[in-house]
Design a protein around this motif. Sequence first.
Motif, PDB file in Angstrom:
ATOM      1  N   MET A  10       0.379  -1.202   0.424  1.00 25.33           N
ATOM      2  CA  MET A  10      -0.011  -0.260   0.173  1.00 25.33           C
ATOM      3  C   MET A  10       0.725   1.457   0.286  1.00 25.33           C
ATOM      4  SD  MET A  10      -3.670   0.368   2.312  1.00 25.33           S
ATOM      5  CE  MET A  10      -3.608  -1.023   2.126  1.00 25.33           C
ATOM      6  N   LYS A  11      -0.084   2.093  -0.565  1.00 22.79           N
ATOM      7  CA  LYS A  11       1.290   3.462  -0.720  1.00 22.79           C
ATOM      8  C   LYS A  11       0.368   4.714   0.429  1.00 22.79           C
ATOM      9  CE  LYS A  11       2.903   2.755  -5.697  1.00 22.79           C
ATOM     10  NZ  LYS A  11       3.215   3.568  -6.699  1.00 22.79           N
ATOM     11  N   GLU A  12       1.289   5.111   0.715  1.00 27.09           N
ATOM     12  CA  GLU A  12       1.609   5.880   1.120  1.00 27.09           C
ATOM     13  C   GLU A  12       0.861   6.878   1.050  1.00 27.09           C
ATOM     14  OE1 GLU A  12       3.741   9.152   4.572  1.00 27.09           O
ATOM     15  OE2 GLU A  12       4.858   6.999   4.125  1.00 27.09           O
ATOM     16  N   ILE A  13      -0.137   8.184   1.711  1.00 26.56           N
ATOM     17  CA  ILE A  13      -1.509   9.061   0.732  1.00 26.56           C
ATOM     18  C   ILE A  13      -0.932  10.081   1.947  1.00 26.56           C
ATOM     19  CG2 ILE A  13      -3.014   7.374  -0.294  1.00 26.56           C
ATOM     20  CD1 ILE A  13      -4.784   8.264   1.823  1.00 26.56           C
ATOM     21  N   THR A  14      -1.152  12.001   0.809  1.00 29.41           N
ATOM     22  CA  THR A  14      -0.840  12.619   1.797  1.00 29.41           C
ATOM     23  C   THR A  14      -2.261  12.892   2.848  1.00 29.41           C
ATOM     24  OG1 THR A  14      -1.975  14.170  -0.197  1.00 29.41           O
ATOM     25  CG2 THR A  14       0.463  13.844  -0.371  1.00 29.41           C
ATOM     26  N   LYS A  15      -2.040  14.341   3.163  1.00 22.42           N
ATOM     27  CA  LYS A  15      -3.119  15.003   4.040  1.00 22.42           C
ATOM     28  C   LYS A  15      -4.268  14.968   3.189  1.00 22.42           C
ATOM     29  CE  LYS A  15      -1.895  16.722   8.691  1.00 22.42           C
ATOM     30  NZ  LYS A  15      -2.006  17.524   9.548  1.00 22.42           N
ATOM     31  N   SER A  16      -4.037  15.662   2.612  1.00 26.03           N
ATOM     32  CA  SER A  16      -5.378  16.401   1.100  1.00 26.03           C
ATOM     33  C   SER A  16      -5.404  15.338   0.583  1.00 26.03           C
ATOM     34  CB  SER A  16      -3.906  16.878   0.091  1.00 26.03           C
ATOM     35  OG  SER A  16      -3.369  18.212   0.392  1.00 26.03           O
ATOM     36  N   GLU A  17      -4.452  14.173  -0.344  1.00 25.95           N
ATOM     37  CA  GLU A  17      -5.369  13.115  -0.515  1.00 25.95           C
ATOM     38  C   GLU A  17      -6.027  12.322   1.117  1.00 25.95           C
ATOM     39  OE1 GLU A  17      -1.752  11.714  -3.719  1.00 25.95           O
ATOM     40  OE2 GLU A  17      -1.747  11.346  -1.459  1.00 25.95           O
TER      41      GLU A  17
ATOM     42  N   LYS B 201      -2.466   4.865  -7.343  1.00 24.75           N
ATOM     43  CA  LYS B 201      -1.868   4.711  -6.533  1.00 24.75           C
ATOM     44  C   LYS B 201      -3.127   3.859  -5.500  1.00 24.75           C
ATOM     45  CE  LYS B 201       0.349   8.171  -4.215  1.00 24.75           C
ATOM     46  NZ  LYS B 201       0.315   9.444  -2.872  1.00 24.75           N
ATOM     47  N   GLY B 202      -3.982   3.343  -6.578  1.00 19.08           N
ATOM     48  CA  GLY B 202      -4.948   2.067  -6.514  1.00 19.08           C
ATOM     49  C   GLY B 202      -5.430   2.619  -5.186  1.00 19.08           C
ATOM     50  N   TYR B 203      -6.090   2.721  -4.288  1.00 15.38           N
ATOM     51  CA  TYR B 203      -7.030   3.903  -3.421  1.00 15.38           C
ATOM     52  C   TYR B 203      -8.201   3.727  -4.316  1.00 15.38           C
ATOM     53  CZ  TYR B 203      -4.110   4.231  -0.150  1.00 15.38           C
ATOM     54  OH  TYR B 203      -2.491   3.662   0.751  1.00 15.38           O
ATOM     55  N   LEU B 204      -8.461   4.402  -5.807  1.00 10.99           N
ATOM     56  CA  LEU B 204      -9.604   4.494  -6.575  1.00 10.99           C
ATOM     57  C   LEU B 204     -10.027   3.989  -7.678  1.00 10.99           C
ATOM     58  CD1 LEU B 204     -10.605   8.099  -5.958  1.00 10.99           C
ATOM     59  CD2 LEU B 204     -11.540   6.611  -4.816  1.00 10.99           C
ATOM     60  N   ASN B 205     -10.869   3.691  -8.460  1.00 18.35           N
ATOM     61  CA  ASN B 205     -11.378   3.051  -9.535  1.00 18.35           C
ATOM     62  C   ASN B 205     -11.555   3.898 -10.265  1.00 18.35           C
ATOM     63  OD1 ASN B 205     -10.861   1.718 -11.833  1.00 18.35           O
ATOM     64  ND2 ASN B 205     -12.725  -0.204 -11.762  1.00 18.35           N
ATOM     65  N   MET B 206     -10.910   4.523 -11.182  1.00 15.79           N
ATOM     66  CA  MET B 206     -12.690   5.769 -12.504  1.00 15.79           C
ATOM     67  C   MET B 206     -12.997   4.868 -13.126  1.00 15.79           C
ATOM     68  SD  MET B 206     -10.743   8.162 -14.492  1.00 15.79           S
ATOM     69  CE  MET B 206      -9.912   8.052 -15.331  1.00 15.79           C
ATOM     70  N   TYR B 207     -14.223   5.281 -13.183  1.00 17.63           N
ATOM     71  CA  TYR B 207     -15.064   4.483 -14.583  1.00 17.63           C
ATOM     72  C   TYR B 207     -15.743   5.821 -15.213  1.00 17.63           C
ATOM     73  CZ  TYR B 207     -18.721   4.089 -11.691  1.00 17.63           C
ATOM     74  OH  TYR B 207     -19.927   4.155 -10.508  1.00 17.63           O
ATOM     75  N   ARG B 208     -16.361   6.000 -16.984  1.00 20.78           N
ATOM     76  CA  ARG B 208     -16.820   6.609 -17.258  1.00 20.78           C
ATOM     77  C   ARG B 208     -18.614   5.968 -17.431  1.00 20.78           C
ATOM     78  NH1 ARG B 208     -15.532  10.109 -21.571  1.00 20.78           N
ATOM     79  NH2 ARG B 208     -16.999  11.085 -21.698  1.00 20.78           N
ATOM     80  N   GLN B 209     -19.781   6.883 -17.026  1.00 17.25           N
ATOM     81  CA  GLN B 209     -21.010   7.010 -17.185  1.00 17.25           C
ATOM     82  C   GLN B 209     -21.633   8.752 -17.143  1.00 17.25           C
ATOM     83  OE1 GLN B 209     -23.466   6.617 -13.338  1.00 17.25           O
ATOM     84  NE2 GLN B 209     -23.751   4.425 -14.176  1.00 17.25           N
ATOM     85  N   GLY B 210     -21.992   7.864 -18.996  1.00 17.96           N
ATOM     86  CA  GLY B 210     -22.944   8.848 -19.584  1.00 17.96           C
ATOM     87  C   GLY B 210     -21.128   9.687 -19.732  1.00 17.96           C
TER      88      GLY B 210
ATOM     89  N   TYR C 239     -15.850   8.024  -9.324  1.00  9.56           N
ATOM     90  CA  TYR C 239     -14.820   7.107  -8.754  1.00  9.56           C
ATOM     91  C   TYR C 239     -15.410   5.644  -7.601  1.00  9.56           C
ATOM     92  CZ  TYR C 239     -12.172  10.600 -10.773  1.00  9.56           C
ATOM     93  OH  TYR C 239     -11.406  11.656 -11.811  1.00  9.56           O
ATOM     94  N   HIS C 240     -14.391   4.894  -8.175  1.00 14.23           N
ATOM     95  CA  HIS C 240     -15.630   3.975  -7.044  1.00 14.23           C
ATOM     96  C   HIS C 240     -14.347   3.216  -5.763  1.00 14.23           C
ATOM     97  CE1 HIS C 240     -17.462   0.129  -5.923  1.00 14.23           C
ATOM     98  NE2 HIS C 240     -15.609  -0.502  -6.241  1.00 14.23           N
ATOM     99  N   VAL C 241     -14.131   3.272  -4.327  1.00 10.91           N
ATOM    100  CA  VAL C 241     -13.546   3.350  -3.517  1.00 10.91           C
ATOM    101  C   VAL C 241     -13.121   1.569  -4.196  1.00 10.91           C
ATOM    102  CG1 VAL C 241     -12.924   2.590  -1.249  1.00 10.91           C
ATOM    103  CG2 VAL C 241     -13.797   4.894  -2.086  1.00 10.91           C
ATOM    104  N   THR C 242     -11.244   1.612  -3.834  1.00 11.73           N
ATOM    105  CA  THR C 242     -11.590   0.024  -4.364  1.00 11.73           C
ATOM    106  C   THR C 242     -10.035  -0.577  -2.662  1.00 11.73           C
ATOM    107  OG1 THR C 242      -8.879   0.746  -4.932  1.00 11.73           O
ATOM    108  CG2 THR C 242     -10.638   0.345  -6.569  1.00 11.73           C
ATOM    109  N   ILE C 243     -10.324   0.712  -2.036  1.00 10.75           N
ATOM    110  CA  ILE C 243      -9.069   0.209  -0.722  1.00 10.75           C
ATOM    111  C   ILE C 243     -10.119   0.960   0.500  1.00 10.75           C
ATOM    112  CG2 ILE C 243      -7.300   0.341   0.706  1.00 10.75           C
ATOM    113  CD1 ILE C 243      -6.009   0.363  -1.975  1.00 10.75           C
TER     114      ILE C 243
END
Length: 106
Positions: free
Chosen positions: A1-8, A54-63, A68-72
């Motif tokens: 797992m990768k570290e994330i910043t405060k803003s992230e 970083k693998g925390y979210l998955n992006m997909y198109r809808q219309g 963004y979908h949470v993966t972790i």
Amino acid sequence: MKEITKSEAKVMMVNWNSDEDLGLQEVMSLLEIHYHSDWKPQTVSTFLARLTQKGYLNMYRQGRQFLYHVTIPKEEYLQWMLSSLVDFWFDGKKENLLLAIEQMLR
């Protein structure tokens, strides 16, 4: 797992606390409500892209929009973060963390 910043982490919190996948505008609105953030769309998009890389979210198109979908899950990240904290600051011993918390509460 990768570290994330405060803003992230703030961006992740609004995603973790949502029952549904979010688009950029929803993320921005929730950041403003919960964190009084006035970030521009490009800034939030950058954080979303980093979190996707970083693998925390998955992006997909809808219309016409991207969602963004949470993966972790939040719990998984918290467990990893606490383990890292214990390993670095408390010689890998959970007891030392508990002692530090106990001293703080006095």
